[in-house]
Structures are given as C-alpha cells and as structure tokens.
Design a protein around this motif. Structure first.
Motif, PDB file in Angstrom:
ATOM      1  N   ALA A 179     -12.802   3.515  -4.876  1.00  0.00           N
ATOM      2  CA  ALA A 179     -11.372   3.270  -5.035  1.00  0.00           C
ATOM      3  C   ALA A 179     -11.141   1.941  -5.754  1.00  0.00           C
ATOM      4  O   ALA A 179     -11.913   1.000  -5.595  1.00  0.00           O
ATOM      5  N   SER A 180     -10.076   1.879  -6.550  1.00  0.00           N
ATOM      6  CA  SER A 180      -9.741   0.638  -7.262  1.00  0.00           C
ATOM      7  C   SER A 180      -8.511  -0.004  -6.651  1.00  0.00           C
ATOM      8  O   SER A 180      -7.513   0.665  -6.413  1.00  0.00           O
ATOM      9  N   SER A 181      -8.586  -1.314  -6.433  1.00  0.00           N
ATOM     10  CA  SER A 181      -7.437  -2.062  -5.919  1.00  0.00           C
ATOM     11  C   SER A 181      -7.190  -3.222  -6.872  1.00  0.00           C
ATOM     12  O   SER A 181      -8.018  -4.114  -6.996  1.00  0.00           O
ATOM     13  N   ILE A 182      -6.059  -3.188  -7.530  1.00  0.00           N
ATOM     14  CA  ILE A 182      -5.780  -4.170  -8.573  1.00  0.00           C
ATOM     15  C   ILE A 182      -4.467  -4.893  -8.282  1.00  0.00           C
ATOM     16  O   ILE A 182      -3.465  -4.247  -7.970  1.00  0.00           O
ATOM     17  N   LEU A 183      -4.509  -6.200  -8.388  1.00  0.00           N
ATOM     18  CA  LEU A 183      -3.286  -7.002  -8.298  1.00  0.00           C
ATOM     19  C   LEU A 183      -3.018  -7.624  -9.661  1.00  0.00           C
ATOM     20  O   LEU A 183      -3.936  -8.165 -10.289  1.00  0.00           O
ATOM     21  N   ILE A 184      -1.783  -7.517 -10.115  1.00  0.00           N
ATOM     22  CA  ILE A 184      -1.376  -8.220 -11.339  1.00  0.00           C
ATOM     23  C   ILE A 184      -0.272  -9.186 -10.918  1.00  0.00           C
ATOM     24  O   ILE A 184       0.737  -8.758 -10.353  1.00  0.00           O
ATOM     25  N   THR A 185      -0.483 -10.464 -11.169  1.00  0.00           N
ATOM     26  CA  THR A 185       0.516 -11.438 -10.720  1.00  0.00           C
ATOM     27  C   THR A 185       0.670 -12.574 -11.721  1.00  0.00           C
ATOM     28  O   THR A 185      -0.237 -12.844 -12.523  1.00  0.00           O
ATOM     29  N   THR A 186       1.807 -13.214 -11.642  1.00  0.00           N
ATOM     30  CA  THR A 186       2.062 -14.398 -12.462  1.00  0.00           C
ATOM     31  C   THR A 186       1.581 -15.663 -11.747  1.00  0.00           C
ATOM     32  O   THR A 186       1.600 -16.740 -12.333  1.00  0.00           O
ATOM     33  N   SER A 187       1.147 -15.528 -10.487  1.00  0.00           N
ATOM     34  CA  SER A 187       0.879 -16.696  -9.665  1.00  0.00           C
ATOM     35  C   SER A 187      -0.591 -16.799  -9.247  1.00  0.00           C
ATOM     36  O   SER A 187      -1.088 -15.970  -8.484  1.00  0.00           O
ATOM     37  N   VAL A 188      -1.262 -17.845  -9.741  1.00  0.00           N
ATOM     38  CA  VAL A 188      -2.651 -18.083  -9.335  1.00  0.00           C
ATOM     39  C   VAL A 188      -2.714 -18.352  -7.829  1.00  0.00           C
ATOM     40  O   VAL A 188      -3.620 -17.887  -7.129  1.00  0.00           O
ATOM     41  N   ALA A 189      -1.697 -19.066  -7.325  1.00  0.00           N
ATOM     42  CA  ALA A 189      -1.669 -19.393  -5.893  1.00  0.00           C
ATOM     43  C   ALA A 189      -1.628 -18.116  -5.059  1.00  0.00           C
ATOM     44  O   ALA A 189      -2.360 -17.981  -4.077  1.00  0.00           O
ATOM     45  N   LEU A 190      -0.787 -17.165  -5.462  1.00  0.00           N
ATOM     46  CA  LEU A 190      -0.714 -15.900  -4.728  1.00  0.00           C
ATOM     47  C   LEU A 190      -2.071 -15.199  -4.755  1.00  0.00           C
ATOM     48  O   LEU A 190      -2.564 -14.726  -3.728  1.00  0.00           O
ATOM     49  N   GLY A 191      -2.677 -15.156  -5.939  1.00  0.00           N
ATOM     50  CA  GLY A 191      -3.978 -14.506  -6.070  1.00  0.00           C
ATOM     51  C   GLY A 191      -4.985 -15.067  -5.076  1.00  0.00           C
ATOM     52  O   GLY A 191      -5.703 -14.315  -4.412  1.00  0.00           O
ATOM     53  N   LYS A 192      -5.015 -16.374  -4.954  1.00  0.00           N
ATOM     54  CA  LYS A 192      -5.985 -17.004  -4.041  1.00  0.00           C
ATOM     55  C   LYS A 192      -5.665 -16.675  -2.592  1.00  0.00           C
ATOM     56  O   LYS A 192      -6.557 -16.378  -1.782  1.00  0.00           O
ATOM     57  N   LYS A 193      -4.375 -16.727  -2.233  1.00  0.00           N
ATOM     58  CA  LYS A 193      -3.997 -16.411  -0.853  1.00  0.00           C
ATOM     59  C   LYS A 193      -4.317 -14.962  -0.501  1.00  0.00           C
ATOM     60  O   LYS A 193      -4.711 -14.660   0.615  1.00  0.00           O
ATOM     61  N   VAL A 194      -4.117 -14.082  -1.485  1.00  0.00           N
ATOM     62  CA  VAL A 194      -4.407 -12.662  -1.252  1.00  0.00           C
ATOM     63  C   VAL A 194      -5.891 -12.481  -0.951  1.00  0.00           C
ATOM     64  O   VAL A 194      -6.277 -11.740  -0.042  1.00  0.00           O
ATOM     65  N   MET A 195      -6.742 -13.207  -1.682  1.00  0.00           N
ATOM     66  CA  MET A 195      -8.179 -13.095  -1.436  1.00  0.00           C
ATOM     67  C   MET A 195      -8.525 -13.548  -0.014  1.00  0.00           C
ATOM     68  O   MET A 195      -9.350 -12.923   0.662  1.00  0.00           O
ATOM     69  N   GLU A 196      -7.900 -14.625   0.431  1.00  0.00           N
ATOM     70  CA  GLU A 196      -8.144 -15.085   1.808  1.00  0.00           C
ATOM     71  C   GLU A 196      -7.685 -14.050   2.834  1.00  0.00           C
ATOM     72  O   GLU A 196      -8.377 -13.750   3.800  1.00  0.00           O
ATOM     73  N   GLU A 197      -6.474 -13.511   2.580  1.00  0.00           N
ATOM     74  CA  GLU A 197      -5.916 -12.511   3.493  1.00  0.00           C
ATOM     75  C   GLU A 197      -6.795 -11.259   3.572  1.00  0.00           C
ATOM     76  O   GLU A 197      -6.930 -10.641   4.620  1.00  0.00           O
ATOM     77  N   ILE A 198      -7.353 -10.894   2.435  1.00  0.00           N
ATOM     78  CA  ILE A 198      -8.219  -9.707   2.406  1.00  0.00           C
ATOM     79  C   ILE A 198      -9.396  -9.900   3.354  1.00  0.00           C
ATOM     80  O   ILE A 198      -9.695  -9.030   4.180  1.00  0.00           O
ATOM     81  N   SER A 199     -10.044 -11.060   3.260  1.00  0.00           N
ATOM     82  CA  SER A 199     -11.181 -11.332   4.142  1.00  0.00           C
ATOM     83  C   SER A 199     -10.741 -11.309   5.605  1.00  0.00           C
ATOM     84  O   SER A 199     -11.414 -10.746   6.472  1.00  0.00           O
ATOM     85  N   ARG A 200      -9.603 -11.930   5.861  1.00  0.00           N
ATOM     86  CA  ARG A 200      -9.123 -12.053   7.233  1.00  0.00           C
ATOM     87  C   ARG A 200      -8.784 -10.670   7.817  1.00  0.00           C
ATOM     88  O   ARG A 200      -9.248 -10.304   8.904  1.00  0.00           O
ATOM     89  N   GLN A 201      -7.999  -9.875   7.061  1.00  0.00           N
ATOM     90  CA  GLN A 201      -7.549  -8.590   7.600  1.00  0.00           C
ATOM     91  C   GLN A 201      -8.688  -7.573   7.686  1.00  0.00           C
ATOM     92  O   GLN A 201      -8.748  -6.763   8.613  1.00  0.00           O
ATOM     93  N   MET A 202      -9.570  -7.635   6.722  1.00  0.00           N
ATOM     94  CA  MET A 202     -10.648  -6.641   6.659  1.00  0.00           C
ATOM     95  C   MET A 202     -11.475  -6.635   7.938  1.00  0.00           C
ATOM     96  O   MET A 202     -11.905  -5.578   8.414  1.00  0.00           O
ATOM     97  N   ALA A 203     -11.671  -7.808   8.478  1.00  0.00           N
ATOM     98  CA  ALA A 203     -12.551  -7.965   9.647  1.00  0.00           C
ATOM     99  C   ALA A 203     -12.121  -7.088  10.825  1.00  0.00           C
ATOM    100  O   ALA A 203     -12.956  -6.674  11.641  1.00  0.00           O
ATOM    101  N   CYS A 204     -10.822  -6.794  10.916  1.00  0.00           N
ATOM    102  CA  CYS A 204     -10.312  -6.030  12.070  1.00  0.00           C
ATOM    103  C   CYS A 204     -10.169  -4.534  11.781  1.00  0.00           C
ATOM    104  O   CYS A 204      -9.641  -3.800  12.617  1.00  0.00           O
TER     105      CYS A 204
END
Lengths: 428, 428
Positions: free
Chosen positions: A264-289
């Motif tokens: 499966a492909s999961s793609i984010l397109i954003t204007t915000s580098v900050a959002l991109g970084k936070k999303v990566m952190e959230e992915i790690s955090r949520q995935m664990a559960c």
C-alpha cells in the motif's frame, strides 16, 4: 518514509521510482492462471473441487452455500453488527440511487426519433476475497449498485476456510443485501466458473470484486467474453495538507492505508516542512499501538512519501499526477480546491472526513481505481451494472430527405451494399 | 444461408454452432503482439519505424502528419463530401451532447455533503484502421464523443499506405473534427506507442477505435495500464420481421452487413416462412449487382441464418439471446417491442430505418458491442471519455454521531488502524 522537496518538472521520474507503478505487461502468474481457466472450462465442477482442495485445503461435496448455512451465520453474528450493516446499506443505497441514468428519447423534424435505452445487465458475479481478513463491506459495495441497477440475477463467489465454511460476517453481509446464490470457490478457478459456467454455476455477463494477483490475472484473461470491473491494485492514499492540518489526523489516515497491505502507498503532500516532521513522529507513536503494525511498518517504509511543495496549487497538481485511489484534502477551504482536482477515485474533504468513513459507511463506493487508473476510470457504480442501446427511428419522409447524402457517404467508403439498403427503400 | 425452425429451449446449442462465438482465451497472435509491444516500449520511435517498414511497406522519416498534408487532403476531397461530413458531425454532436452526465452534490443532516464529480479524461488515443477501405466515419464516431466529454488532448493513429500517406478521406474527417495530432502508425505497434509513449508520441490514458486481430490483442494486453474501449469483433445484424416486412428491404440490410467482412453475421428472425424464402431469393438477386459480392457471398453462406419462430415475443427473446450489435425491428408497431428488448447495441425501428443510416449519419455512435457483448456493454459514448470521483465531506458533529458504528465495523474487519483514524478525531 522519505521527505522529498518536489519540483513538478522532475516529478515523473520520482513517482516512477517510488510508486513502482511501471505496468507489467507479462506476469509469471499468467501460465498458472491459463491452466486453471482451461481446466475449469473443460471439467467444470470437478476442476473447481480439485483446486479448492489444493489451494483452500478443503474437499467440498457441495459448492453452493445452503440456506441453512446463511441462517447459521446470521444467528452467530452480533445483533449490533447486523444493525450497523443495515445502516451502512441504507447509506450506500441512498448514494447509488442518485447515480441511476434514465433512458431518453428525442424527436426531430420529419418524424425522426432518436434515443438511448438504459437496461440492467442480466446476470453478474461478485468476487469476495477470503484470506487474511473478512471484508463484509466488500459484499455491500459490490451488491448494492448491482441491485440499484436492477440486475435480476447475482451470484457471489468466495473461498471457503479449511473447515469448508464461509466467514459468517461475509454471509451476514450477503443476507443483509438479499444475496442468496453463493458459491464456495475462490481464486482464478472461481473467475473461470463465472465466465464459462459449470454444472453448478450458470455463467454470468460481468464479474466484479477485488482479489489477489491470480484473480486479477484471470479477470484480465476472460475480459471480452464477459465484462470485468477493474484490475485492482494495492490500496493508496494521498493527503494534501496545509500547515494548519492536525498531524495526528494525517498520521492516522496514512497508517489506515498502510495496514491494508505491505504494498500500500501512503503519501502526504504539504506546504509545511514542520507538519511533515510532526507527521513522521506521530506515525511512530501511533503505530506502536496498532494490531497490524508489521504490515504498516513495511508499507510506510517502502511506499510512504512526504512531498514538500511551494503552495497548495502545486500540491493539487502533484496529486493529479499521482491520480490516487483516495485523496484527502485537509486545508482551510477544501471545497475551493475541487475544481482543480482532475484525477482521484474518492475525495475526502476537511479535517473530519477520514478515509475509513468511505470504506464502510458514508455511502459512496469503496471499490475505487488504484495504481493511477483514476486517470481513466471511476469508482464502481450503478453505470457498471447497466448498458445502453441506441434507438433510431426514421419516418419514410425523413429517409427520403437524407437519402442522397447517406448513399454518397456509403459509396465513398466503398460500401455499395450499404448504399443499396437506402436505394431499395426510395426507388419507385 | 440456412432456414432453421427455432425452439427456444434448444437455441443455445444452435447459436454456439452457427455464430462461432466461443470465446478464445489464448490466441496465436499473442506472441507476436507481445514482442511488438516489448520492442516499442524499449526502442520507441525506432521500433515504430521498423514495424511500419515491415508491415506497411514504407520507410518513414517523420511519423507525425504535418499540417500541410492535412491541407492537401482537404483540397483533394470533393466539396460535397466535406459538406456531408459536416452535417454528419452536427447530427453526431447533437446526439452525444444529450449523453453528458453532470457532477452533483447532495446535503444530508448534520453537515454531511456527498457528491460525484464528472471530469474528462486528460488524453485519449484514437485508432483508425487503414487497409481494404477508408472509414472516415470512424474518425467522427470516435473523436466527437471525446470532444463532447471535454477531453483536452486527442491523438489519432492510422497506418500509412505504401506511399507513406494517410488516406485523404481520413484526414478530411480529422480536419472536420478539428483533430490535428495525427501519427502514421498502425497495428499493435501503434497501440504500444499510445500506451507507453515514444520520443514523438506522448502516452495517452485511453485508447479507442476498431482494428484487426493484432490491434485487438494489443489493446487487451495494455488494458489496465491504459483504458480501452472494447474488443471489436466482426459486424453483426439481426433483423426481427413480421410477415408484412418487405423482403427487398430485409435482404438489402442483411447484405449491407455481409459486405463488411467474410466473418460478418447476418441473421433474420421471422414468424413467416414465406418471408424467409422471399428474402433468400432477394439476396441472390441483389447480391449480383453489388461490388463486394464475393465477401458477402461467403459471409451469408457461412454466417447467414434465418430463424422461423412462433410469434414476435419468441423473436425478441431469441434476439436477446443473440445480443446483436445491430437489431432491426420491421414490424407493425416496433415501439411496442422496445420494453422487451434487453440486449442490443443499436436498435433500428420500422421499415425506413436501415442500419447504414446509423453508420454515418443519424447521430448515435456506430462503435457498438459485437459478439454478444451487448449483454454487458454499450455503444461508445461520452461516458467512455469521462470519469467520476466520489466526494465526501463530514462536519465534526456528523463524524461524532456515527463514530462508534464506524469504529465497530472497522474492528470487525480486523483493521484497527482504520478505527484509529476515527478515534484520534473524537478523543478529547
């Protein structure tokens, strides 16, 4: 998951590299599939039973599901779940009723009548996958548009478990839709059965429903003899988000695609580098559960991408190039972006419209074009279960008025018998 | 031509025997086509030029048709013919404008918006056959629905003659439609070029238009990577006639199909043995004066059938089983039969609506489902050049109201990340 600063001029190469969507014209599964189809065409039920024993590990006496088995499944399933299935059915029915095209006729001068008659396909086969998880929603999403179209005869096929039974949730969903003709057969062999017919299974005119690689290749092979819906590929999501989007929401939705399949492909397109970084952190955090974290870990690693673009217009342009199955727009005024969207299976607008809403419940179909095929194809719908016939009537006077032109045209194409069919009607 | 007294219970066997429609899953052309596609994908223009030299007997410097060549063709073609092309275009445009579906949106309680957006495919390729005869009508019938749909980019491919030129009638038809991007390439190689793209030809999203066996097999192979219209087979007519039908008209129309191809099918279904006999006499008489009599003699002998049935209801039932490309109804009140017709590409009603009217002029499309595919497919139309995207918007309140049900459903399908995408939005 990679973060890529996207230059639209170089994007084609990047997409080819990461999405791995390069069409594969010849597949190694083809030979196996051809043999299975050939066998089913020759030997019918006997071949179905042999392949079911081989691939599903069960020797069946009777291929068809008996009404008692459906009853048993419905009794087994929680009452609450049946109610949710009923409500989902109502939403799906409401939405699809709006898709139904009408027949029409129009009158022109001199007694000419032209029209288009829209009629249901007479018999349809629905493939419901078995395997890792049971998807009752797949039954609803395929059966309901066929029923809205008015298809009088619907058969369902789905592979049995090792105990020779169909998953009770699948049978319950069939029950809710009123589908009673169900066969315990899956894989390429079930596609052959639906296309050619066997002693037990009368042939159909069209086969719909997602399946594994063998099912997909078999559908492609029988296409032409029967119709098929589309060649389904791995699930995809593309989220277009501005800097105000909630990274928790974005991450959760990327993960919900990721759990379907390692491809499966999961793609984010954003204007915000900050959002991109936070999303990566959230992915790690949520995935664990989450239960299916191994699958999503692999899919996010291999096929997860974050594109950083200069503005929201560039974001939509990139999304159009990707032509995703699911497109989420988390932006300040998502409706204003609709006119710019060209290629997408389903579009989810705003922060409170997560993709899973569409998978089960909201009403639009969840069978959507994957692998960039949203460039040319549509969600499964009522149109897929109807066909049109043109209607032409000319009064004698009308024919006399145009006869010379039609004769001239026919003769220019070198077809004198075509010209003759006009001449015999107008000669004295 | 055989006269058969038809018993509807035994008709399936008879149809299989005479129509020879048994689907052929594997074709001997497949290997050749695969090699050509592979070559075009690897070598691009170089492969196109090599195959054009081999199959069309001409070494091209430039694959694309230059504007001067179109001008030259338009000047060559009779003014009268250009006028007829313009009038045909107007009729075809009028009819297809009525097919265009609109986007829609609907509001539900609690701030839910659902909808369907209908958008044109971005780029389409049209195959126009060369060979024995030039069919300018084929250009009109494929280009106009695409234009009505709003397709912004249309490419046409057609094989050149030994002189390296395209038939002037084909170019004139392209001119009338405003098609200017035209390439001198045919066969499987042209399908590969449209699907994969080459240095000269940008790839398309969908390929339409009839072709020979190699073109058909190539279209089947690339289907999935691009969309295709349908796999076209030999032309077919089925005429349902009562005892008052004019045998001259019936014979002329059967012959007009017969001249297309030695494999064309011409079928009469009638309640009158007397009519059947008179039609056979008329066929012999009329055929003698027609240019392509050798082709029609063979097709009528091999694939010509007259079915005698008990009444008109049985006639329509039989026609539905045949699911013909063209269905003519020559009966006292043909409109009353429409509700009983289930499967037909185009329906021609009454004694003065010969099938060739539809081939060129009346307005409905002449690209129709053959080989019984009218059971599940439709005439080429505007829908074939548009695609749909579902639209879903939920307000926060609306999501909160249904959240429990969607979470429950997702968890029943074993997809906890799907459930999570709802949970992150509703948790405090």
């Amino acid at each position: 998951m990679k973060i890529i600063s996207a230059d639209l001029n170089e994007i084609d190469g990047i997409l080819d590299q990461y999405l791995k969507r390069q069409g594969e014209v010849i597949s190694s599964a083809d030979e196996v599939v051809e043999e299975i189809l050939y066998d089913v065409q020759k030997k019918g039920d006997e071949a179905l039973k042999a392949y079911t024993a081989k691939f599903d590990g069960v020797q069946l006496d009777c291929i068809q599901v008996l009404s008692g088995e459906i009853e048993e499944a419905v009794n087994f399933v929680e009452k609450e779940f049946l109610e949710i299935l009923e409500e989902a059915k109502k939403n799906i029915l409401d939405y699809h009723m709006r898709q139904k095209q009408n027949s029409w006729m129009t009158h022109k001068d001199d007694g000419i009548i032209l029209g288009q008659m829209v009629t249901p396909i007479e018999r349809v086969g629905i493939y419901v996958p078995g395997g890792k998880a049971a998807y009752p929603s797949s039954v609803l999403m395929n059966a309901i548009p066929a029923q809205v179209a008015g298809v009088p005869s619907i058969a369902m096929v789905t592979p049995p478990g090792k105990d020779g039974k169909i998953h009770p949730y699948i049978l319950a969903a069939a029950y809710v839709c009123g589908i009673t003709e169900i066969y315990k057969v899956g894989g390429a062999q079930s596609i052959g059965a639906l296309a050619f017919g066997t002693q037990t299974i009368p042939p159909v005119c069209k086969i719909v429903g997602p399946g594994n690689m063998y099912v997909a290749r078999a559908k492609r092979k029988v296409f032409g003899m029967v119709d098929i819906d589309m060649i389904a590929g791995p699930s995809e999501i593309c989220i277009v988000a501005d800097e105000d989007a909630d990274p928790r929401f974005v991450a959760a939705d990327l993960l919900s695609q990721g759990e379907h399949d390692e491809e499966a492909s999961s793609i984010l397109i954003t204007t915000s580098v900050a959002l991109g970084k936070k999303v990566m952190e959230e992915i790690s955090r949520q995935m664990a559960c989450l239960d299916r974290r191994d699958i999503m870990k692999k899919s996010i690693e291999d096929r997860g991408l974050i594109f950083i673009v200069s503005d929201m217009d560039a974001a939509i342009q990139l999304a159009n190039k990707i032509a995703p199955e699911h497109l989420e727009i988390m932006a300040e005024n998502p409706f204003l972006m609709l006119p710019k969207i060209k290629n997408a299976g389903a579009i989810f607008l705003g922060n409170y419209t997560p993709e899973p809403l569409g998978d089960y419940f909201a009403g639009p179909n969840h069978t959507l074009p994957t692998q960039g095929t949203a460039r040319f194809s549509s969600p499964l719908g009522v149109d897929d279960f109807m066909k049109k016939s043109s209607i032409i009537y000319y009064h004698k006077n009308a024919l006399e008025k145009v006869q010379e032109k039609v004769i001239y045209f026919a003769e220019k194409e070198g077809l004198t018998a075509h010209a003759n069919s006009i001449k015999v009607r107008v000669e004295r």
